[in-house]
Design a protein around this motif. Structure first.
Motif, PDB file in Angstrom:
ATOM      1  N   PRO A   1      82.190  27.739   2.788  1.00 33.11           N
ATOM      2  CA  PRO A   1      80.743  28.023   2.749  1.00 33.11           C
ATOM      3  C   PRO A   1      80.394  29.490   2.960  1.00 33.11           C
ATOM      4  CG  PRO A   1      81.373  26.995   4.836  1.00 33.11           C
ATOM      5  CD  PRO A   1      82.572  26.919   3.940  1.00 33.11           C
TER       6      PRO A   1
ATOM      7  N   VAL B   1      77.445  25.501  -4.957  1.00 29.45           N
ATOM      8  CA  VAL B   1      78.132  24.200  -4.958  1.00 29.45           C
ATOM      9  C   VAL B   1      77.323  23.174  -5.743  1.00 29.45           C
ATOM     10  CG1 VAL B   1      78.936  22.311  -3.488  1.00 29.45           C
ATOM     11  CG2 VAL B   1      79.327  24.676  -2.792  1.00 29.45           C
ATOM     12  N   ASN B   2      76.000  23.167  -5.548  1.00 25.97           N
ATOM     13  CA  ASN B   2      75.159  22.191  -6.245  1.00 25.97           C
ATOM     14  C   ASN B   2      75.184  22.399  -7.760  1.00 25.97           C
ATOM     15  OD1 ASN B   2      74.436  21.050  -3.823  1.00 25.97           O
ATOM     16  ND2 ASN B   2      72.530  22.194  -3.624  1.00 25.97           N
TER      17      ASN B   2
ATOM     18  N   ALA C   1      83.030  23.827  -1.523  1.00 27.61           N
ATOM     19  CA  ALA C   1      82.245  23.529  -0.311  1.00 27.61           C
ATOM     20  C   ALA C   1      83.049  23.756   0.964  1.00 27.61           C
ATOM     21  CB  ALA C   1      81.743  22.092  -0.366  1.00 27.61           C
TER      22      ALA C   1
ATOM     23  N   ASP D   1      75.197  26.637  -0.772  1.00 20.31           N
ATOM     24  CA  ASP D   1      74.797  25.322  -1.289  1.00 20.31           C
ATOM     25  C   ASP D   1      74.355  25.404  -2.740  1.00 20.31           C
ATOM     26  OD1 ASP D   1      75.350  24.179   1.151  1.00 20.31           O
ATOM     27  OD2 ASP D   1      73.282  24.263   1.878  1.00 20.31           O
TER      28      ASP D   1
ATOM     29  N   HIS E   1      83.667  21.278  -6.969  1.00 20.11           N
ATOM     30  CA  HIS E   1      82.569  21.523  -6.031  1.00 20.11           C
ATOM     31  C   HIS E   1      82.964  21.149  -4.607  1.00 20.11           C
ATOM     32  CE1 HIS E   1      81.461  17.163  -6.282  1.00 20.11           C
ATOM     33  NE2 HIS E   1      80.873  17.396  -5.131  1.00 20.11           N
ATOM     34  N   GLU E   2      83.809  20.140  -4.444  1.00 22.85           N
ATOM     35  CA  GLU E   2      84.291  19.787  -3.108  1.00 22.85           C
ATOM     36  C   GLU E   2      85.198  20.890  -2.557  1.00 22.85           C
ATOM     37  OE1 GLU E   2      84.378  14.885  -3.594  1.00 22.85           O
ATOM     38  OE2 GLU E   2      86.189  16.078  -3.944  1.00 22.85           O
TER      39      GLU E   2
END
Length: 406
Positions: free
Chosen positions: A127, A135-136, A124, A132, A120-121
């Motif tokens: 973008p 990624v979340n 991110a 979001d 997920h990092e």
């Protein structure tokens, strides 16, 4: 065969050929900092490079679409469900992609993970392609130890939301395209056809009917002022798009007007509710807390009016208000949707009930688009008939008048 170079910064695309340990010819394309770095990396992997060529910049690219991201999610989920480690899965998916820009994106993500970042990092950091919500959901999957399941849910979510977007574009594109064609045909008639009739009418030596004179005057105006009209039109369109992109109040007013626009408005309302419900179902099923999920749901509705309403709902839910009551307070959701959400809250199956709402409204959008197309076809034909037929009648009125005199 495609082998990725791992040494150095992967920012240049190379095509290569070589022989493996068995003497078989192999070829592929890889990202590497330089040709020397690629050759060294290939040799470490048991390939003796015979030819390395820099891929032309013109072929290194290709626009990355939402469909590409959905396919990437599905492929990565399938690889990981089969027990293949994440880094190896990314390398297989990346090198196997036919679009160079997508290949570079995936291999960049792989490089970040090899450097110690979580998935997920790594996502991110891009973008433009991973919002979001994406990624979340990935972060929730990593924390729950069910990443492949979440990636599969993300792929399904992306596929369904993109299908909904296509339906909306289809609803808007058809009438717009036909009207543009009608305007172009009208302009061609005014510039090239009407002047021929005008020269013919001059030999009549009599006053033209009022309708004919009006069309002739319009033709003269378009011939002499047409370029200015074109410049003003292009400038107005550019200014509209410029301020629409940069002015949130303007977008809010446009979205509010669009929701109340005849025929199209109900479709946009149903589409916003479908996106709301689909995103809520996906986030809640992933184990994301409701208040945190509402932030992503707001951005996924595709309409500022619903986005701001969802953010207000989020604040109310955060203070202890039930989601059902918060939805009622907005006045934007039909009673059926509110009641289904209420049932989901009471039974602990909010994700399932939201999914049913999404499926219902996605089907409603599909039916509404088909119905609108059937409704607009005769209306558009009538507009074309008035524009083209009106000018034809205007040009033949003097001839009919002359015939009646004779």
């Amino acid at each position: 065969m495609a082998i990725s170079a791992t040494a150095g910064k992967k920012d240049t695309q190379f095509l290569w050929e070589g022989k493996d340990k068995r003497g078989n010819k192999v070829r592929g394309k890889s990202l590497a900092a330089s040709e020397a770095a690629l050759r060294a990396d290939l040799r470490r992997q048991g390939v003796a490079p015979t030819r390395v060529k820099l891929q032309r910049a013109s072929s290194f690219g290709g626009k990355i679409t939402a469909e590409d991201i959905a396919v990437f999610s599905r492929q990565l989920a399938t690889m990981m469900a089969a027990g293949i480690p994440m880094v190896q899965s990314l390398e297989i998916v990346g090198n196997g992609h036919e679009k160079p820009a997508m290949q570079k994106l995936i291999l960049d993500i792989k490089g970040n993970i090899e450097g110690g970042s979580t998935l997920h990092e790594s996502l991110a950091k891009h973008p433009l392609y991973f919002d979001d919500l994406f990624v979340n959901l990935v972060e929730a999957g990593e924390q729950a130890g069910a990443l492949e399941t979440l990636l599969d849910k993300i792929a399904s979510y992306k596929e369904k939301t993109e299908a909904l977007k296509k339906k909306i574009k289809k609803a808007l594109f058809y009438p717009a395209a036909v009207l543009i064609v009608a305007v172009i045909v009208t302009i061609i008639l005014l510039i090239f056809v009407i002047p021929q009739f005008e020269s013919l009418f001059k030999g009549f030596g009599a006053d033209l009917p009022a309708f004919t004179q009006m069309v002739v005057n319009l033709s003269r105006f378009v011939q002499h002022q047409g370029w200015w009209m074109l410049v003003v039109t292009i400038g107005a369109i550019y200014a509209f798009l410029y301020f629409k992109k940069r002015s949130r109040p303007m977008r809010r007013n446009l979205d509010r007007m669009l929701l109340h626009f005849p025929i199209i408005g109900p479709i946009m309302v149903k589409a916003a509710i479908a996106r709301f419900a689909r995103t809520l179902a996906t986030m809640f099923a992933a184990g994301v807390p409701l208040v945190e999920a509402m932030q992503s749901v707001a951005g996924a509705t595709g309409n500022i009016v619903y986005e701001e309403a969802t953010l207000r709902m989020k604040d109310e839910v955060a203070t202890g208000q039930r989601l059902q009551r918060a939805m009622e307070n907005t006045g934007l959701f039909p009673n059926m949707v509110v009641q289904m959400i209420a049932v989901g809250e009471e039974s602990g199956s909010l994700d399932q009930m939201s999914s049913k709402v999404a499926e219902f409204y996605e089907a409603e959008v599909d039916a509404a688009v088909d119905g609108m197309s059937s409704l607009l076809e005769p209306l558009i034909m009538a507009i074309l008939g008035v524009l083209v037929g009106g000018m034809v009648i205007a040009m033949y009125l003097p001839i009919f008048k002359l015939g009646s005199v004779v």
